[in-house]
Design a protein around this motif. Structure first.
Motif, PDB file in Angstrom:
ATOM      1  N   ASN A  56      35.694  52.137  36.043  1.00  0.00           N
ATOM      2  CA  ASN A  56      35.017  50.875  35.720  1.00  0.00           C
ATOM      3  C   ASN A  56      33.835  51.122  34.780  1.00  0.00           C
ATOM      4  O   ASN A  56      33.294  52.217  34.727  1.00  0.00           O
ATOM      5  N   ARG A  60      27.894  51.632  37.908  1.00  0.00           N
ATOM      6  CA  ARG A  60      28.931  51.680  38.944  1.00  0.00           C
ATOM      7  C   ARG A  60      28.467  52.386  40.215  1.00  0.00           C
ATOM      8  O   ARG A  60      29.287  52.668  41.090  1.00  0.00           O
ATOM      9  N   ALA A  71      31.440  51.662  42.589  1.00  0.00           N
ATOM     10  CA  ALA A  71      32.639  51.021  42.044  1.00  0.00           C
ATOM     11  C   ALA A  71      33.088  51.901  40.872  1.00  0.00           C
ATOM     12  O   ALA A  71      33.087  51.494  39.717  1.00  0.00           O
ATOM     13  N   GLY A  73      36.036  53.143  40.316  1.00  0.00           N
ATOM     14  CA  GLY A  73      37.293  52.644  39.742  1.00  0.00           C
ATOM     15  C   GLY A  73      38.309  53.745  39.503  1.00  0.00           C
ATOM     16  O   GLY A  73      39.063  53.707  38.522  1.00  0.00           O
ATOM     17  N   GLU A  75      38.321  56.876  38.499  1.00  0.00           N
ATOM     18  CA  GLU A  75      38.343  57.720  37.299  1.00  0.00           C
ATOM     19  C   GLU A  75      38.992  59.061  37.641  1.00  0.00           C
ATOM     20  O   GLU A  75      38.590  59.730  38.596  1.00  0.00           O
ATOM     21  N   CYS A 133      43.757  50.191  47.812  1.00  0.00           N
ATOM     22  CA  CYS A 133      44.023  49.827  46.420  1.00  0.00           C
ATOM     23  C   CYS A 133      44.871  48.559  46.408  1.00  0.00           C
ATOM     24  O   CYS A 133      45.756  48.402  47.249  1.00  0.00           O
ATOM     25  N   LEU A 211      26.114  45.911  40.362  1.00  0.00           N
ATOM     26  CA  LEU A 211      27.288  46.655  39.886  1.00  0.00           C
ATOM     27  C   LEU A 211      28.015  45.806  38.850  1.00  0.00           C
ATOM     28  O   LEU A 211      28.213  44.601  39.062  1.00  0.00           O
ATOM     29  N   ALA A 212      28.449  46.432  37.749  1.00  0.00           N
ATOM     30  CA  ALA A 212      29.205  45.685  36.729  1.00  0.00           C
ATOM     31  C   ALA A 212      30.475  45.086  37.330  1.00  0.00           C
ATOM     32  O   ALA A 212      30.929  44.015  36.934  1.00  0.00           O
ATOM     33  N   ASN A 213      31.026  45.780  38.316  1.00  0.00           N
ATOM     34  CA  ASN A 213      32.252  45.304  38.978  1.00  0.00           C
ATOM     35  C   ASN A 213      31.976  44.191  40.005  1.00  0.00           C
ATOM     36  O   ASN A 213      32.886  43.702  40.648  1.00  0.00           O
ATOM     37  N   THR A 215      31.383  43.778  43.058  1.00  0.00           N
ATOM     38  CA  THR A 215      31.434  44.362  44.403  1.00  0.00           C
ATOM     39  C   THR A 215      31.746  45.858  44.325  1.00  0.00           C
ATOM     40  O   THR A 215      32.250  46.347  43.301  1.00  0.00           O
ATOM     41  N   GLY A 216      31.453  46.552  45.405  1.00  0.00           N
ATOM     42  CA  GLY A 216      31.730  47.996  45.451  1.00  0.00           C
ATOM     43  C   GLY A 216      31.867  48.440  46.888  1.00  0.00           C
ATOM     44  O   GLY A 216      31.847  47.630  47.822  1.00  0.00           O
TER      45      GLY A 216
END
Ligand SMILES: Cc1cc2nc3c(=O)[nH]c(=O)nc-3n(C[C@H](O)[C@H](O)[C@H](O)COP(=O)(O)O)c2cc1C
Length: 307
Positions: A56, A60, A71, A73, A75, A133, A211-213, A215-216
């Motif tokens: 993400n 994060r 978050a 994401g 990686e 996921c 968070l850019a997302n 939620t986390g």
């Protein structure tokens, strides 16, 4: 008193019960520069997906009282990159490796488990399934929140591998026992509890999510009581081998999980606070067990006094 720390998780035997949690220890090489990773029972590696993922956008990670939100994401370098460049290095670390797999379809998980089984020969001792996921085929419903979806997913992966199979459960459910039973019915050899709790944080000045997302996942000491409660419930209902984690930092934290029913424990967020803590934990647990008059740590599993 010499304390026997060896532990069994179904078909898997480990020299000691201290693992490090997926996503908090890289693939092991990074942390081997600062900590003696050979002292760990096993390293659970970062989640792998079929294709590489850059994760993400930032920010994060956010610190919270007694914990953190992430978050990332998922990686990771993807299965090809893992098999080609990472595994050849990681297998020289001198510590058992557990691969962790993630996906958005049953096919993803089956592909990953199949390739690890055929192409990572001798390099890994078990596969852990991260099922927190979204399943694209079920309108984004997470595999780990639906007993029915989860049982089918685990059964499909079970048919693909003879490696010990561990299913890592999400705490974001109403009845964790029901989900645990579904994973075992699908063929899981052991369960990992818990993954992160869904959360969020807001910047009051900008009114933006931190968070850019948006939620986390919440982790760290803040989640330990929730994790312990879930380990206790699942142990009481299933007596299945459990890897307990959530906020573990000290020997007593780890022993709480063992008493509640875990046969092994993982250190996650605490690796960021004290990178050598996990590798030092087996010795500290042995010392504490000796103080308590315990000569084999496995004797302590599930001995919560409910009288
Ligand atoms: C930064 C970060 C990244 C994580 N990445 C993964 C991951 O890739 N796969 C996974 O199964 N769990 C991942 N987790 C969850 C941890 O493995 C663990 O289940 C959770 O953090 C609870 O343990 P803790 O409180 O000791 O951190 C991640 C956690 C953190 C903090």
């Amino acid at each position: 008193m010499a304390v026997d720390l060896s532990t069994r998780l179904g078909p898997l035997t480990l020299a000691n019960p201290v693992l490090v949690a997926s996503g908090t220890f890289g693939f092991g090489m990074e942390m081997s520069r600062v900590a003696d990773v050979r002292k760990l029972g096993a390293v659970v590696m970062k989640s792998l997906t079929v294709k590489p993922r850059s994760g993400n956008p930032p920010p994060r990670i956010v610190e919270t009282p007694a914990g953190m939100l992430n978050a990332i994401g998922l990686e990771n370098p993807g299965i090809d990159g893992f098999l080609r460049t990472i595994l050849p290095q990681a297998r020289n670390l001198g510590v058992p490796l557990v691969a962790n797999i993630a996906g958005s379809t049953v096919e993803d998980y089956v592909t990953l488990a199949g390739r690890l089984t055929r192409e990572a020969t001798g390099g890994i001792v078990a596969i852990e399934m991260n099922v927190s996921c979204p399943n694209v085929g079920a309108k984004g419903l997470h595999f780990g929140v639906s007993p029915e979806l989860l049982k089918g997913l685990v059964a499909a992966v079970r048919a693909e591998t003879k490696l010990p199979l561990v299913v890592k459960l999400s705490p974001n459910v109403t009845d964790v026992v029901e989900v645990a039973k579904a994973a075992l019915a699908g063929g899981a050899d052991a369960l990992t509890l818990i993954n992160t709790l869904l959360g969020m944080a807001v910047d009051v000045k900008t009114r933006r999510p931190k968070l850019a997302n948006i939620t986390g996942g919440l982790s760290g000491p803040a989640v330990k009581p929730v994790a312990l409660r879930m380990v206790h419930q699942v142990w009481q209902a299933t007596k299945a081998p459990i890897i307990g984690l959530g906020g573990i930092a000290t020997a007593d934290d780890a022993l709480e999980f063992i008493i509640a029913g875990a046969s092994a424990v993982s250190v996650g967020t605490w690796n960021f606070v004290e990178p050598t803590a996990a590798a030092e934990l087996p010795e500290k647990m042995a010392a504490r067990a000796a103080e308590l008059g315990i000569s084999r740590l496995s004797e302590l599993v599930g001995t919560l006094n409910l009288a």
